[in-house]
Design a protein around this motif. Structure first.
Motif, PDB file in Angstrom:
ATOM      1  N   ARG A  46      -5.667   0.298   6.970  1.00  0.00           N
ATOM      2  CA  ARG A  46      -5.042  -0.102   5.701  1.00  0.00           C
ATOM      3  C   ARG A  46      -3.588  -0.455   5.975  1.00  0.00           C
ATOM      4  NH1 ARG A  46      -6.653   0.761   0.871  1.00  0.00           N
ATOM      5  NH2 ARG A  46      -8.083   2.420   1.406  1.00  0.00           N
ATOM      6  N   GLU A  51       0.835  -1.207   0.000  1.00  0.00           N
ATOM      7  CA  GLU A  51       0.000   0.000   0.000  1.00  0.00           C
ATOM      8  C   GLU A  51       0.868   1.255   0.000  1.00  0.00           C
ATOM      9  OE1 GLU A  51      -3.194   0.129  -0.295  1.00  0.00           O
ATOM     10  OE2 GLU A  51      -3.994  -1.814   0.367  1.00  0.00           O
ATOM     11  N   GLU A  58     -14.801   1.754   3.527  1.00  0.00           N
ATOM     12  CA  GLU A  58     -15.176   0.379   3.178  1.00  0.00           C
ATOM     13  C   GLU A  58     -14.809  -0.618   4.274  1.00  0.00           C
ATOM     14  OE1 GLU A  58     -13.640  -0.998  -0.613  1.00  0.00           O
ATOM     15  OE2 GLU A  58     -13.772  -3.089   0.033  1.00  0.00           O
TER      16      GLU A  58
HETATM   17  P1  ATP Z   1      -9.254  -0.121  -1.354  1.00  0.00           P
HETATM   18  O1  ATP Z   1      -9.945   0.367  -2.588  1.00  0.00           O
HETATM   19  O2  ATP Z   1      -9.700   0.549  -0.089  1.00  0.00           O
HETATM   20  O3  ATP Z   1      -7.765  -0.234  -1.476  1.00  0.00           O
HETATM   21  P2  ATP Z   1     -10.203  -2.651  -2.172  1.00  0.00           P
HETATM   22  O4  ATP Z   1     -11.520  -2.222  -2.705  1.00  0.00           O
HETATM   23  O5  ATP Z   1      -9.079  -2.926  -3.090  1.00  0.00           O
HETATM   24  O6  ATP Z   1      -9.726  -1.625  -1.066  1.00  0.00           O
HETATM   25  P3  ATP Z   1     -10.833  -5.354  -1.797  1.00  0.00           P
HETATM   26  O7  ATP Z   1      -9.809  -5.832  -2.748  1.00  0.00           O
HETATM   27  O8  ATP Z   1     -12.260  -5.388  -2.223  1.00  0.00           O
HETATM   28  O9  ATP Z   1     -10.443  -3.905  -1.262  1.00  0.00           O
HETATM   29  O10 ATP Z   1     -10.613  -6.153  -0.446  1.00  0.00           O
HETATM   30  C1  ATP Z   1     -11.676  -6.692   0.303  1.00  0.00           C
HETATM   31  C2  ATP Z   1     -11.577  -6.292   1.750  1.00  0.00           C
HETATM   32  O11 ATP Z   1     -10.272  -6.571   2.262  1.00  0.00           O
HETATM   33  C3  ATP Z   1     -11.788  -4.807   2.002  1.00  0.00           C
HETATM   34  O12 ATP Z   1     -13.167  -4.511   2.117  1.00  0.00           O
HETATM   35  C4  ATP Z   1     -11.053  -4.598   3.297  1.00  0.00           C
HETATM   36  O13 ATP Z   1     -11.885  -4.938   4.395  1.00  0.00           O
HETATM   37  C5  ATP Z   1      -9.918  -5.582   3.226  1.00  0.00           C
HETATM   38  N1  ATP Z   1      -8.673  -4.908   2.801  1.00  0.00           N
HETATM   39  C6  ATP Z   1      -8.283  -4.623   1.555  1.00  0.00           C
HETATM   40  N2  ATP Z   1      -7.095  -4.014   1.552  1.00  0.00           N
HETATM   41  C7  ATP Z   1      -6.711  -3.920   2.839  1.00  0.00           C
HETATM   42  C8  ATP Z   1      -5.564  -3.387   3.500  1.00  0.00           C
HETATM   43  N3  ATP Z   1      -4.563  -2.870   2.824  1.00  0.00           N
HETATM   44  N4  ATP Z   1      -5.510  -3.443   4.852  1.00  0.00           N
HETATM   45  C9  ATP Z   1      -6.515  -3.993   5.562  1.00  0.00           C
HETATM   46  N5  ATP Z   1      -7.619  -4.527   4.994  1.00  0.00           N
HETATM   47  C10 ATP Z   1      -7.727  -4.483   3.656  1.00  0.00           C
END
Ligand code: ATP
Length: 462
Positions: free
Chosen positions: A205, A196, A278
Motif C-alpha cells: 500500500r 494513504e 486484496e
Molecule cells: P483498500 O480498501 O485496500 O484501500 P481499495 O479497495 O480502495 O483498496 P481499489 O480502489 O478497488 O482499492 O483499487 C483497485 C486496486 O488498486 C486494488 O485491488 C489494489 O491492487 C490497487 N491499489 C489500491 N490502492 C493501492 C495503494 N495504495 N497501493 C498500491 N496498490 C493499490
C-alpha cells in the motif's frame, strides 16, 4: 487465521517467504529501492531498479496482452493523470473518497479506524501503547495541488486516485473514433495517487502506485452475466501466469463494504506473508459513472444501438481493477522459495530461488563461461550476442560456477547457458534449468529454439 502471521519473527520461517526477506532480496538484487533513500527515504514511494522495472514491464505486458490482444472488442487508452477537477466531483471522490482516521494522543501513531480491532475503537484505546485515541474523523485520500502560478481555489487540481475516470471521460471519443459496439472494453495502465494514512508492508500500500484497469461497457440487464464472466476470466488469468492457486481466494463485499457506486463487488485476495489481502477488484459499477458524468458535463453519454432501432441507454460498467505494483509484490512472494539442496551443515546447503514464469522473469537467459581464459569468455559473449535479439540476457564470468548459478536463481533467471572446453570442440553448451537444476547439452545453433520451446511448455514444478 492466515498461515503466516505479521508478528512472527522471520527466523521461524526457514524455507518460507516473509515480508522481511522479500524486502531485503528486492533491495539486494535491484528490484525495488526505497525512494530518496540517501535522504532517509520517502514514505509511501518506492523506486524500481534494473530487475524491478523489467519485472514490472513484463507483468504489465502480460496483462495488456490478455486484455487487449486476446479480446477483439477491448481497446487501449493512456489518459492524463491531471484531469478537470469537475471529474472528481462527478465521480463522488471529492465527497466520498475518504478513510476514517484516528490518532493516539500519547504515542502519536495514526491508524485507519477500520483497520484496528473494534474493541480498541469502542474504548478509544491505542492498539500500540494503550494511550487515548482521538475521535474518528474523515480524511480525503486525494492529493491536491495547484495548476498555474496562483494558489487559489480556482487553480486546485488533483492527482488521479484511480485510472478509471480517464476511461469514462473518453468513452464517447472512443465509440466515435473506433466505431465500438456494446459490449466493449477500454483498458488502461497508469499511475494513481492516494494519500494513504498507513503505508506498510513494503510496496503493498503506497501513496504512488500503478493500476491496470479495464472498464467493460454493457447493456443494462446483461450486467450480472458479464460480471460473472469477468470474474471467471480474471481468475483464469492468474492460473495462466502460474500463480499458486491455493494462495488465491474470492471475497465478496458485504453491504457495509460496497462502494457508493457498486451493485456487486468481489476481490481476488492473495495469501501474502502477512495474510490474505486484496489483489484485484471486480466491480459492477452500474450506470453510476456515465450517469454522473452526463449530469456534471451536460453531455449526452447515452449509447445509441444502431442495430436495435436506435435504442438509447446509459451502459452499465463492469470493472476489473488490479494494482500493477501490488501484482509485482504478489509475483515476488509467489515466486519466492528457499530450497535445501545439500546437507553439509553450512549456508551453501540452501538456495534462494525465485520461480518466476519464464515470460515474467526479468532475465530469461544468463550466459556463463566456465573460465575467463582460453577463449571461453569470447565464445560466451558471441553466444549472448546471438540470444540477445530474442531474449533478455545476462552475462557473468565472476567467481565459481556454483555461486553464479545461485546468483541467477535468486534473480529468477529460468535458464543458464554454460560454455566450457567441450563447447570449443563440438559446439555444444550446457543448458541449466533453474527449477530442477537439471542440465542438458545442446548444440549452440539450436539454443534459441530450445529455449523457446521450453518456455512454451513451462509448468511450475514447486
Ligand atoms: P483498500 O480498501 O485496500 O484501500 P481499495 O479497495 O480502495 O483498496 P481499489 O480502489 O478497488 O482499492 O483499487 C483497485 C486496486 O488498486 C486494488 O485491488 C489494489 O491492487 C490497487 N491499489 C489500491 N490502492 C493501492 C495503494 N495504495 N497501493 C498500491 N496498490 C493499490
Amino acid at each position: 487465521m492466515s498461515e503466516l502471521q505479521e508478528d512472527c519473527p522471520a527466523s521461524q520461517y526457514k524455507g518460507k517467504a516473509t515480508m522481511e526477506k522479500i524486502t531485503s532480496l528486492a533491495k539486494r538484487r535491484g528490484f525495488v529501492f526505497q525512494s530518496s533513500e540517501i535522504y532517509g527515504g520517502q514514505n509511501g514511494a518506492w523506486d524500481y531498479g534494473p530487475l524491478g522495472i523489467e519485472l514490472k514491464n513484463r507483468i504489465a505486458n502480460a496483462w495488456w496482452k490478455e486484455m487487449t490482444q486476446l479480446h477483439d472488442e477491448i481497446v487501449g487508452l493512456d489518459a492524463a493523470i491531471l484531469m478537470h477537477p469537475r471529474t472528481w466531483e462527478a465521480s463522488g471522490h471529492v465527497e466520498n473518497f475518504t478513510d476514517p482516521l484516528v490518532d493516539c494522543k500519547k504515542c502519536k501513531s495514526r491508524f485507519r479506524a477500520d483497520m484496528i480491532p473494534e474493541e480498541n475503537l469502542a474504548a478509544k484505546k491505542c492498539p500500540d501503547c494503550g494511550g487515548e485515541l482521538t475521535d474518528t474523523r474523515k480524511f480525503n485520500l486525494m492529493f491536491k495541488t495547484h495548476i498555474g502560478p496562483a494558489e487559489d481555489t480556482a487553480s486546485v487540481i488533483y492527482l488521479r486516485p484511480e485510472t478509471a475516470q480517464g476511461i469514462y471521460v473518453n468513452y464517447r471519443n472512443i465509440i466515435q473514433s473506433n466505431r465500438m459496439k456494446i459490449p466493449f472494453g477500454i483498458a488502461q495502465i497508469g499511475k494513481a495517487f492516494r494519500n494513504e494514512i498507513v503505508t506498510k508492508n513494503f510496496i503493498f500500500r503506497t501513496c504512488e502506485f500503478e493500476q491496470m484497469e479495464m472498464q467493460y461497457f454493457v447493456k443494462p440487464g446483461t450486467d450480472e452475466e458479464w460480471f460473472s464472466e469477468w470474474r471467471r476470466r480474471r481468475w483464469a488469468y492468474y492460473e495462466k501466469l502460474g500463480v499458486k492457486m491455493d494462495h488465491l481466494r474470492w471475497h465478496q463485499h458485504g453491504p457495509n463494504e460496497l462502494a457508493h457506486y457498486a451493485k456487486d463487488a468481489y476481490d481476488i485476495e492473495y495469501l501474502f506473508p502477512m495474510g490474505w489481502r486484496e489483489l484485484e477488484g471486480v466491480h459492477n459499477r452500474t450506470d453510476y459513472d456515465l450517469g454522473r458524468h452526463t449530469q456534471f458535463s451536460g453531455k449526452d453519454l447515452q449509447y445509441i444501438d444502431q442495430d436495435n432501432n436506435n435504442e438509447r441507454y446509459i451502459p452499465y460498467i463492469i470493472e476489473t481493477s488490479a494494482g500493477l505494483t501490488r501484482n509485482l509484490l504478489m509475483i515476488l512472494c509467489d515466486a519466492y522459495d528457499e530450497e535445501q539442496v545439500a546437507d553439509k551443515g553450512n549456508d551453501d546447503d540452501w538456495r534462494t530461488v525465485l520461480r518466476f514464469h519464464p515470460n515474467l522473469a526479468p532475465v530469461t537467459t544468463a550466459v556463463l563461461p566456465l573460465m575467463k581464459k582460453d577463449g571461453l569468455a569470447e565464445l560466451a559473449q558471441d553466444i549472448r550476442a546471438e540470444l540477445k535479439e530474442d531474449y533478455a540476457t545476462d552475462y557473468d564470468q565472476a567467481g565459481a560456477i556454483g555461486r553464479r548459478y545461485r546468483r541467477q536463481d535468486e534473480a529468477g533467471t529460468p535458464f543458464c547457458v554454460t560454455v566450457d572446453y567441450q563447447s570449443k570442440e563440438d559446439g555444444t553448451v550446457t543448458l541449466r534449468f533453474r527449477d530442477s537444476m537439471e542440465q542438458v547439452r545442446v548444440p549452440k545453433a539450436e539454443l534459441a529454439e530450445r529455449i523457446r520451446s521450453e518456455i512454451k511448455a513451462y509448468k511450475r514444478i514447486k
